[in-house]
Design an enzyme around this catalytic site. Structure first.
Site, PDB file in Angstrom:
ATOM      1  N   SER A  33     109.342   8.888  -0.874  1.00  0.00           N
ATOM      2  CA  SER A  33     109.509  10.295  -1.253  1.00  0.00           C
ATOM      3  C   SER A  33     109.933  11.143  -0.064  1.00  0.00           C
ATOM      4  O   SER A  33     110.079  12.350  -0.178  1.00  0.00           O
ATOM      5  CB  SER A  33     108.200  10.835  -1.839  1.00  0.00           C
ATOM      6  OG  SER A  33     107.121  10.597  -0.950  1.00  0.00           O
ATOM      7  N   ASN A 120      95.734  10.980  -1.089  1.00  0.00           N
ATOM      8  CA  ASN A 120      95.611  11.681  -2.370  1.00  0.00           C
ATOM      9  C   ASN A 120      95.158  13.129  -2.201  1.00  0.00           C
ATOM     10  O   ASN A 120      95.706  14.033  -2.832  1.00  0.00           O
ATOM     11  CB  ASN A 120      94.654  10.922  -3.293  1.00  0.00           C
ATOM     12  CG  ASN A 120      95.196   9.563  -3.665  1.00  0.00           C
ATOM     13  OD1 ASN A 120      96.375   9.273  -3.408  1.00  0.00           O
ATOM     14  ND2 ASN A 120      94.369   8.715  -4.255  1.00  0.00           N
ATOM     15  N   THR A 165     119.342  47.174 -31.957  1.00  0.00           N
ATOM     16  CA  THR A 165     118.569  46.082 -32.558  1.00  0.00           C
ATOM     17  C   THR A 165     119.626  45.226 -33.249  1.00  0.00           C
ATOM     18  O   THR A 165     120.657  45.762 -33.698  1.00  0.00           O
ATOM     19  CB  THR A 165     117.537  46.577 -33.603  1.00  0.00           C
ATOM     20  OG1 THR A 165     118.240  47.213 -34.668  1.00  0.00           O
ATOM     21  CG2 THR A 165     116.534  47.553 -32.993  1.00  0.00           C
ATOM     22  N   HIS A 166     119.414  43.948 -33.310  1.00  0.00           N
ATOM     23  CA  HIS A 166     120.429  43.015 -33.860  1.00  0.00           C
ATOM     24  C   HIS A 166     121.771  43.170 -33.161  1.00  0.00           C
ATOM     25  O   HIS A 166     122.813  42.898 -33.750  1.00  0.00           O
ATOM     26  CB  HIS A 166     120.639  43.217 -35.366  1.00  0.00           C
ATOM     27  CG  HIS A 166     119.376  43.322 -36.153  1.00  0.00           C
ATOM     28  ND1 HIS A 166     118.766  42.235 -36.748  1.00  0.00           N
ATOM     29  CD2 HIS A 166     118.572  44.383 -36.418  1.00  0.00           C
ATOM     30  CE1 HIS A 166     117.661  42.633 -37.357  1.00  0.00           C
ATOM     31  NE2 HIS A 166     117.509  43.930 -37.164  1.00  0.00           N
ATOM     32  N   SER A 287     140.172  36.467 -11.218  1.00  0.00           N
ATOM     33  CA  SER A 287     140.717  35.270 -11.843  1.00  0.00           C
ATOM     34  C   SER A 287     141.925  34.834 -11.042  1.00  0.00           C
ATOM     35  O   SER A 287     142.683  35.669 -10.532  1.00  0.00           O
ATOM     36  CB  SER A 287     141.120  35.594 -13.285  1.00  0.00           C
ATOM     37  OG  SER A 287     142.065  34.644 -13.720  1.00  0.00           O
ATOM     38  N   LYS A 293     141.412  40.753 -14.189  1.00  0.00           N
ATOM     39  CA  LYS A 293     140.027  40.372 -14.476  1.00  0.00           C
ATOM     40  C   LYS A 293     139.056  40.527 -13.316  1.00  0.00           C
ATOM     41  O   LYS A 293     139.408  40.356 -12.164  1.00  0.00           O
ATOM     42  CB  LYS A 293     139.979  38.920 -14.984  1.00  0.00           C
ATOM     43  CG  LYS A 293     140.566  38.819 -16.375  1.00  0.00           C
ATOM     44  CD  LYS A 293     140.259  37.518 -17.022  1.00  0.00           C
ATOM     45  CE  LYS A 293     138.832  37.452 -17.471  1.00  0.00           C
ATOM     46  NZ  LYS A 293     138.520  36.151 -18.051  1.00  0.00           N
ATOM     47  N   ASN A 295     135.269  39.073 -13.036  1.00  0.00           N
ATOM     48  CA  ASN A 295     134.296  38.284 -13.803  1.00  0.00           C
ATOM     49  C   ASN A 295     132.871  38.418 -13.271  1.00  0.00           C
ATOM     50  O   ASN A 295     132.668  38.422 -12.065  1.00  0.00           O
ATOM     51  CB  ASN A 295     134.706  36.809 -13.779  1.00  0.00           C
ATOM     52  CG  ASN A 295     136.035  36.578 -14.474  1.00  0.00           C
ATOM     53  OD1 ASN A 295     136.364  37.280 -15.434  1.00  0.00           O
ATOM     54  ND2 ASN A 295     136.803  35.634 -13.985  1.00  0.00           N
ATOM     55  N   GLU A 300     126.454  35.411 -14.932  1.00  0.00           N
ATOM     56  CA  GLU A 300     126.567  34.211 -15.765  1.00  0.00           C
ATOM     57  C   GLU A 300     125.757  33.053 -15.182  1.00  0.00           C
ATOM     58  O   GLU A 300     125.127  32.286 -15.907  1.00  0.00           O
ATOM     59  CB  GLU A 300     128.041  33.803 -15.905  1.00  0.00           C
ATOM     60  CG  GLU A 300     128.873  34.788 -16.689  1.00  0.00           C
ATOM     61  CD  GLU A 300     130.350  34.456 -16.608  1.00  0.00           C
ATOM     62  OE1 GLU A 300     131.012  34.918 -15.653  1.00  0.00           O
ATOM     63  OE2 GLU A 300     130.847  33.711 -17.465  1.00  0.00           O
ATOM     64  N   TYR A 327      94.518  10.014  -9.521  1.00  0.00           N
ATOM     65  CA  TYR A 327      95.890  10.003  -9.017  1.00  0.00           C
ATOM     66  C   TYR A 327      96.671   8.818  -9.581  1.00  0.00           C
ATOM     67  O   TYR A 327      96.168   7.702  -9.682  1.00  0.00           O
ATOM     68  CB  TYR A 327      95.889   9.918  -7.480  1.00  0.00           C
ATOM     69  CG  TYR A 327      97.286   9.852  -6.896  1.00  0.00           C
ATOM     70  CD1 TYR A 327      97.999  11.013  -6.640  1.00  0.00           C
ATOM     71  CD2 TYR A 327      97.902   8.622  -6.644  1.00  0.00           C
ATOM     72  CE1 TYR A 327      99.291  10.954  -6.134  1.00  0.00           C
ATOM     73  CE2 TYR A 327      99.193   8.564  -6.137  1.00  0.00           C
ATOM     74  CZ  TYR A 327      99.877   9.729  -5.889  1.00  0.00           C
ATOM     75  OH  TYR A 327     101.166   9.670  -5.395  1.00  0.00           O
ATOM     76  N   GLN A 332     103.981  11.830  -7.893  1.00  0.00           N
ATOM     77  CA  GLN A 332     104.934  12.064  -6.814  1.00  0.00           C
ATOM     78  C   GLN A 332     106.187  12.785  -7.344  1.00  0.00           C
ATOM     79  O   GLN A 332     106.916  13.415  -6.587  1.00  0.00           O
ATOM     80  CB  GLN A 332     105.312  10.732  -6.176  1.00  0.00           C
ATOM     81  CG  GLN A 332     106.277  10.829  -5.028  1.00  0.00           C
ATOM     82  CD  GLN A 332     106.327   9.532  -4.237  1.00  0.00           C
ATOM     83  OE1 GLN A 332     105.432   9.217  -3.469  1.00  0.00           O
ATOM     84  NE2 GLN A 332     107.370   8.749  -4.451  1.00  0.00           N
ATOM     85  N   LYS A 335     107.200  17.085  -7.061  1.00  0.00           N
ATOM     86  CA  LYS A 335     107.731  17.934  -5.995  1.00  0.00           C
ATOM     87  C   LYS A 335     109.155  18.412  -6.206  1.00  0.00           C
ATOM     88  O   LYS A 335     109.449  19.598  -6.056  1.00  0.00           O
ATOM     89  CB  LYS A 335     107.607  17.218  -4.648  1.00  0.00           C
ATOM     90  CG  LYS A 335     106.171  17.185  -4.191  1.00  0.00           C
ATOM     91  CD  LYS A 335     105.952  16.228  -3.056  1.00  0.00           C
ATOM     92  CE  LYS A 335     104.565  15.670  -3.119  1.00  0.00           C
ATOM     93  NZ  LYS A 335     104.362  14.728  -4.253  1.00  0.00           N
TER      94      LYS A 335
HETATM   95  N1  ARG Z   1     103.876  10.426  -1.555  1.00  0.00           N
HETATM   96  C1  ARG Z   1     102.720  10.488  -2.383  1.00  0.00           C
HETATM   97  C2  ARG Z   1     102.855  11.611  -3.411  1.00  0.00           C
HETATM   98  O1  ARG Z   1     103.678  12.432  -3.251  1.00  0.00           O
HETATM   99  C3  ARG Z   1     101.502  10.721  -1.566  1.00  0.00           C
HETATM  100  C4  ARG Z   1     100.258  10.252  -2.154  1.00  0.00           C
HETATM  101  C5  ARG Z   1     100.228   8.768  -2.170  1.00  0.00           C
HETATM  102  N2  ARG Z   1      98.974   8.254  -2.576  1.00  0.00           N
HETATM  103  C6  ARG Z   1      98.827   6.992  -2.944  1.00  0.00           C
HETATM  104  N3  ARG Z   1      97.651   6.604  -3.311  1.00  0.00           N
HETATM  105  N4  ARG Z   1      99.847   6.185  -2.969  1.00  0.00           N
HETATM  106  O2  ARG Z   1     102.170  11.655  -4.395  1.00  0.00           O
END
Ligand code: ARG
Length: 470
Positions: A33, A120, A165-166, A287, A293, A295, A300, A327, A332, A335
Site C-alpha cells: 500500500s 492495526n 419550481t419544476h 471553444s 463561445k 464555456n 461542469e 481488522y 487497506q 485510503k
Molecule cells: N497497510 C495496512 C493497512 O493499511 C496496515 C495494517 C496492516 N495490518 C496487518 N495486520 N496486516 O491497513
C-alpha cells in the site's frame, strides 16, 4: 547489521523466519500500500513519537532509547519532506518503510518502538489523524464559500430574479435570497463536519493488534499528545472501526451534491438564453472552433466530480459491509477512496468559491425574466383574498381568467386595463396594480424566511454573526 532482527528488517521479511522466501511478485503487488499510504508519513511519525514518549514515561523502554527513536524519526520526517527517502514496495506500507529506515539509522533500539503496538492500531491512529485534519480543512473551505455567498447576498438583497419550481418560472424572488439558500446548505455541511469530528476525536492507539496489551501503557497520555479528546473504549472496535472514513465520504458526498446543484444553476444561468450571470475568464474557456463561445467548464467539472465522490462512498461502504471483527486486510482499501474524495472536494470547493466571488450578475436580465410568465399571479389571488375576502379557491379561479386574458392579449398582468380586470370580477380596484409589480411582490413576502429584501437582510446579518463564531 549484527542484530539478527535488524537484518530481517533490512531483508524485508518483517514477519521473521516463518516464510522461507520473499513474497511472489503478484503477492507484493496486491499487498503493498506504500504507493498511496505514504501520504500518511507525517501522521505515522507523529504517532510513533507520541507512542515512544509514553513507553519511556511508563518505564517500558529506556529514556535513552526513546531519545534515539525520536531523533531518528525526525530525521526520517526530514528525508521524506525533502524527497530523498527511498520508499520500498517490498516493505509494504508506510509503517514498515519508516521502521526499517529507523533501524538503519539507529540500530537495535528501533526494534523497541513497536512494543505494545501493532500495525492495526498504528494505521487506525494515522488514518484518524489524517482524516480529522482533512475534515478541518473542509470546514475552512466551507466557511470561505459561505462568506462568498454572504457577500453576494448582501450586495443583491433587493435584486429580483425568477424563482423556479419544476424549472418553470413560479414567483419572483430575490437573488440574495437564492444565495442564502446555499448558505443554509453549506452551513449544514459544515455542521455535519463538526459533529463527525466530535465523534471521531478519540485515539485508537494502544488497542494493539485487537485485544489491548499487558504492558502498562497510558492511552490517555498518547490520546492527549495527539490532540484527541480521549482514548477509544474498546480495543476490538478501535482496530476495526472505519466509521470516520465513511462519515468523511458521506459528508463529502452530500456537500458535493450541493455543489453539483449550484454548478448546474451556474451552467443554466450562464447560457445566452438566460444570461443571468457571466463567468469570469478565469473560470471559463473558449471553444477552439466557435469564437462566440464561453464555456462554463469549471462548473461542469464540479457537477461531474460529484460522481467520483459518490462512487468512493459506495465503494468503501461495500468494502466494509459484512467484514467480521476485527481488522481484515480489506480495510487497506479505505485510503485511496478517502484521499481521492478529499482532494476532489478541496478542488471543487476552491473552484466554486472562486466562481461565486468572480461571476458578474446581470440584474437587468434577471429582472426582465422575473416579470415574465405571469409570475405575480399568486399576488393577484392573494389580493383578492385579502381585499375582497374571496375564498382562495375562487380567487385562484378569477386569477386564472386574468392570466388567460393577458396571454390572449400577449401582455403582462400588470398591463391589463382596470376595466378588463373588472369584467372578470367587478370588485377589483386600481389598488390591485400595487401588488402586480415584481418589486412589490417580493417586498410583500415578509414571512419569516421569506424572500422580502427586509427578510434577506436580516438573514445575512444573522449568518454573518453566526459564521464568525463557527
Ligand atoms: N497497510 C495496512 C493497512 O493499511 C496496515 C495494517 C496492516 N495490518 C496487518 N495486520 N496486516 O491497513
Amino acid at each position: 547489521m549484527s542484530d539478527s532482527k535488524t537484518s530481517n528488517i533490512a531483508g524485508n521479511q518483517m514477519w521473521g523466519g516463518r516464510f522461507a522466501s520473499g513474497p511472489a511478485a503478484i503477492m507484493q503487488a496486491i499487498n503493498a500500500s506504500i504507493s498511496f499510504d505514504k501520504k500518511l508519513f507525517a501522521e505515522d511519525i507523529r504517532g510513533s513519537i507520541a507512542h515512544s514518549e509514553m513507553l519511556a514515561e511508563q518505564g517500558i523502554i529506556t529514556k535513552a532509547d526513546q531519545k534515539k527513536i525520536a531523533k531518528g524519526l525526525k530525521t526520517i520526517l526530514g528525508e521524506i519532506e525533502a524527497g530523498t527517502f527511498a520508499f520500498s514496495e517490498k516493505l509494504e506500507d508506510i509503517h514498515m518503510n519508516v521502521e526499517a529506515r529507523l533501524a538503519e539509522l539507529i540500530g537495535p533500539a528501533a526494534g523497541r518502538l513497536h512494543t505494545a503496538r501493532s500495525r492495526n492500531d498504528q494505521v487506525a491512529v494515522d488514518f484518524r489523524l489524517w482524516t480529522k485534519n482533512e475534515f478541518l480543512r473542509v470546514a475552512e473551505a466551507l466557511k470561505g464559500l459561505i462568506a462568498a455567498f454572504l457577500e453576494r447576498a448582501e450586495d443583491h438583497a433587493a435584486s429580483v430574479m425568477p424563482g423556479f419550481t419544476h424549472m418553470q418560472a413560479a414567483q419572483p424572488v430575490i437573488f440574495g435570497h437564492h444565495c442564502m439558500a446555499y448558505v443554509e446548505m453549506f452551513a449544514r455541511d459544515l455542521s455535519r463536519v463538526k459533529d463527525a469530528v466530535e465523534r471521531m476525536n478519540e485515539s485508537p492507539l494502544g488497542a494493539a493488534a485487537l485485544a489491548g496489551t499487558g504492558f502498562p501503557i497510558d492511552r490517555h497520555m498518547t490520546a492527549k499528545a495527539l490532540g484527541f479528546r480521549e482514548p477509544t473504549r474498546n480495543s476490538l472496535d478501535s482496530v476495526s472501526d472505519r466509521d470516520y472514513a465513511l462519515e468523511f465520504l458521506s459528508v463529502a458526498a452530500i456537500c458535493a451534491t450541493h455543489l453539483s446543484r449550484l454548478a448546474e444553476e451556474i451552467v443554466i444561468w450562464s447560457t445566452p438564453q438566460f444570461g443571468f450571470v457571466r463567468l469570469s475568464d478565469s473560470f471559463s474557456t473558449g471553444s477552439s472552433i466557435m469564437p462566440q463561445k464561453k464555456n462554463p467548464d469549471a462548473a461542469e467539472l464540479v457537477r461531474a466530480k460529484t460522481g467520483r465522490i459518490n462512487g468512493h462512498l459506495v465503494g468503501l461502504l461495500t468494502v466494509m459491509k459484512g467484514l467480521p471483527l476485527t481488522y481484515s486486510k480489506d480495510m487497506q482499501e479505505d485510503k485511496e477512496a478517502v484521499f481521492d474524495a478529499a482532494e476532489t472536494l478541496d478542488l471543487m470547493l476552491a473552484a466554486m468559491t472562486g466562481m461565486v466571488r468572480d461571476m458578474t450578475i446581470d440584474t437587468a436580465a434577471m429582472k426582465r425574466a422575473a416579470g415574465a410568465g405571469f409570475s405575480t399571479a399568486t399576488d393577484l389571488a392573494d389580493w383578492l383574498v385579502r381585499t375582497l375576502n374571496l375564498p382562495f379557491r375562487e380567487a385562484h379561479h378569477v386569477t386564472g381568467r386574468a392570466v388567460a386574458l393577458a396571454e390572449a392579449k400577449k401582455t403582462g398582468l400588470e398591463k391589463l386595463a382596470l376595466a378588463d380586470l373588472q369584467a372578470i370580477h367587478p370588485g377589483i380596484t386600481a389598488d390591485v396594480f400595487s401588488v402586480l409589480s415584481v418589486q412589490n411582490s417580493v417586498k410583500s413576502r415578509t414571512s419569516y424566511g421569506g424572500t422580502a429584501p427586509s427578510e434577506v437582510r436580516k438573514q445575512v446579518r444573522a449568518w454573518k454573526k453566526r459564521l464568525a463564531k463557527l
